[in-house]
Design an enzyme around this catalytic site. Structure first.
Site: not given
Ligand code: GLU
Length: 497
Positions: A252-254, A406
């Site tokens: 996940s981009k987080r 985000d």
């Protein structure tokens, strides 16, 4: 039979490495069988789909060398290849299901649906809502119809029994029908849902094999039932293991940059990134780590995909990229590739307007622009020393900015500035002070060109990664602080656009 596979991305954000991974396996499978690989844009979610996102997906897949035989930009016999242009087709098939009693109009409001779900929960029932739960009396239906009340079209689904479907990697999978809901096929605005459009298109586009992420396994019973309702053969299904962060959570981009554009901007070779994606869950018969797309296709065997969650690890990718650079590029090729990466006209034209006002001679360019040609910056705690800002403010600014970035889709400079201004006001900081830690995170120093312009150029994932990197240096919130900060941020975020 000609093998036909497809990648069917939804253009709702930055091009994801997961899309490239699935596209690669679809392409390798098709090519190995002398078949065709096509691209279809699944943009039925009109509120989230954008033309820019579609363009970035096409550009990124092309950069990687994952080219398609038919697609929105390559007319073919099965077009159009954009679902938003196929509305009539879906309307026709929805009507067919209604006429044959395989689907029904549902006039239930969202409040009623919530109520029905609550009642089930209270009664300790776990299954999905069925037609019998959703049904209204004939009078009530007639009344709502006469009022022109909005409705959706739902598919009928058996109330009991077991659905069995086949997966090329997993064999037979069983799902109790009681767990499968009466999926909406057509929304109240007349747009189809993913499920209907996907099945209709895979059939009409003569797709023989569907290789997709394992998050779609739970959709397979509905899809199989739709194929049965229409009397069509279902393509063979193959659900690929999902890419994971090093901590095993879903990529996940987080936690990890997921955008192909980030890896491009970071200066990875397309061949190396493809090679790394091919290694996700698959291996060459001789286990060698470095191989080209052609070599992969020559040796491809889908049954060699292993189901353990493949870890997408940037360090391993960098190591592999290093091998590619050293072993595949002679000095001339290195020079050409570097020039294409750093000094191509498109990128330069984004940078020049920003730096031209700040230089007197060409020898000033590299120092001013170097952060735009870098990955993570060499900063440390001392980089954040400031005459009036407290350390706590700096940490909060970076954490709040990180949360804001985000969630942000729009990385245009004006929008980013407005978001920063709203956060600064909420935190009762001067915008100049608020931007200081961001300057250091993004550009390495506060004496730099505009930070919001820089974020627009660097793109979402590179900007996010740098802010996260900075936060790690100054120290993110402790467990205790995290709760308080999250609460504060939720309040402040109400002022964000
Ligand atoms: N549009 C879906 C996606 O974004 C496609 C899923 C499928 O391949 O069926 O992943």
């Amino acid at each position: 039979m000609t093998v036909r596979t497809r990648i069917a991305p939804s253009p709702t954000g930055d091009p994801h490495v997961g899309t490239a991974y699935i596209a690669l396996f679809n392409m390798a499978f098709a090519r190995q069988h002398g078949g065709e690989f096509i691209l279809r844009i699944e943009d039925t979610d009109q509120t989230r789909s954008t033309a820019e996102s579609e363009q970035m997906i096409l550009d990124s897949l092309r950069w990687l060398g994952l080219d398609w035989a038919e697609g929105p930009d390559k007319p073919g016999p099965h077009g159009p290849y954009r679902q938003s242009e196929r509305g009539d087709i879906y309307a026709k098939y929805t009507q067919q299901l209604l006429d044959e009693g395989k689907a029904f109009k549902c006039y239930r409001t969202s409040e009623e649906l919530d109520q029905l779900r609550n009642q089930r929960r209270e009664a300790g029932l776990q299954g999905a809502l069925k037609e019998s739960d959703l049904a209204l009396s004939a009078d009530e239906v007639a009344k709502r119809e006469a009022e022109g009340a909005p409705y959706v079209v739902r598919m009928k689904v058996p109330e009991e029994g077991v659905c069995v479907f086949d997966d090329m990697l997993r064999g037979a999978i069983e799902v109790e029908w009681s767990q499968v809901d009466c999926q909406i096929l057509m929304k109240s605005d007349g747009m189809p849902t993913y499920h209907l459009a996907n099945v209709v298109d895979d059939h009409l586009m003569e797709i023989t094999h569907v290789l997709r992420g394992e998050e779609w396994i739970s959709s397979a019973p509905k899809h199989q039932l739709l194929y049965n309702y229409f009397g069509w053969d279902m393509p063979k299904l193959c659900h690929m293991p999902l890419l994971r962060n090093p901590d095993k959570s879903k990529l996940s981009k987080r936690k990890n940059p997921t955008s192909i554009i980030y890896y491009q901007r970071m200066g990875y070779m397309a061949e190396a990134l493809l090679n790394y994606l091919a290694r996700m869950g698959w291996s060459m018969p001789d286990e060698r780590e470095k191989f080209s797309l052609e070599e992969m296709i020559e040796n491809f065997d889908i049954s060699r995909v292993s189901l353990g969650g493949p870890i997408f690890d940037q360090e391993k990718l960098s190591w592999l990229n290093g091998l590619w650079i050293r072993e595949e590029l002679n000095d001339e090729q290195f020079a050409a590739a570097f020039q294409q990466w750093a000094l191509n006209p498109e990128y330069l034209m984004q940078i020049i307007p920003l730096i031209k006002p700040r230089v007197e001679k060409f020898s000033d360019v590299a120092p001013v622009a170097s952060f735009l040609l870098s990955g993570m910056l060499p900063i440390d705690e001392s980089s954040f020393e400031h005459k009036s800002l407290q350390q706590e403010d700096i940490r909060r600014v970076l954490q709040f900015s990180s949360w804001m970035l985000d969630a942000e889709q729009n990385f245009s400079r004006d929008h980013l500035f407005a978001q920063c201004k709203a956060l600064a006001d909420g935190m009762e900081l001067k915008i100049r002070d608020f931007l200081f830690p961001l300057f250091v995170a993004i550009a390495g120093t506060s004496a730099s060109v505009s930070v919001v312009d820089s974020m627009q150029i660097l793109g979402p994932d590179m900007s996010r990664a740098r802010v996260r990197h900075a936060l790690n240096i100054v120290g993110g919130p402790s467990k205790k602080e995290a709760k308080r900060w999250e609460k504060e941020y939720r309040e402040l975020a109400k002022a964000l656009a």
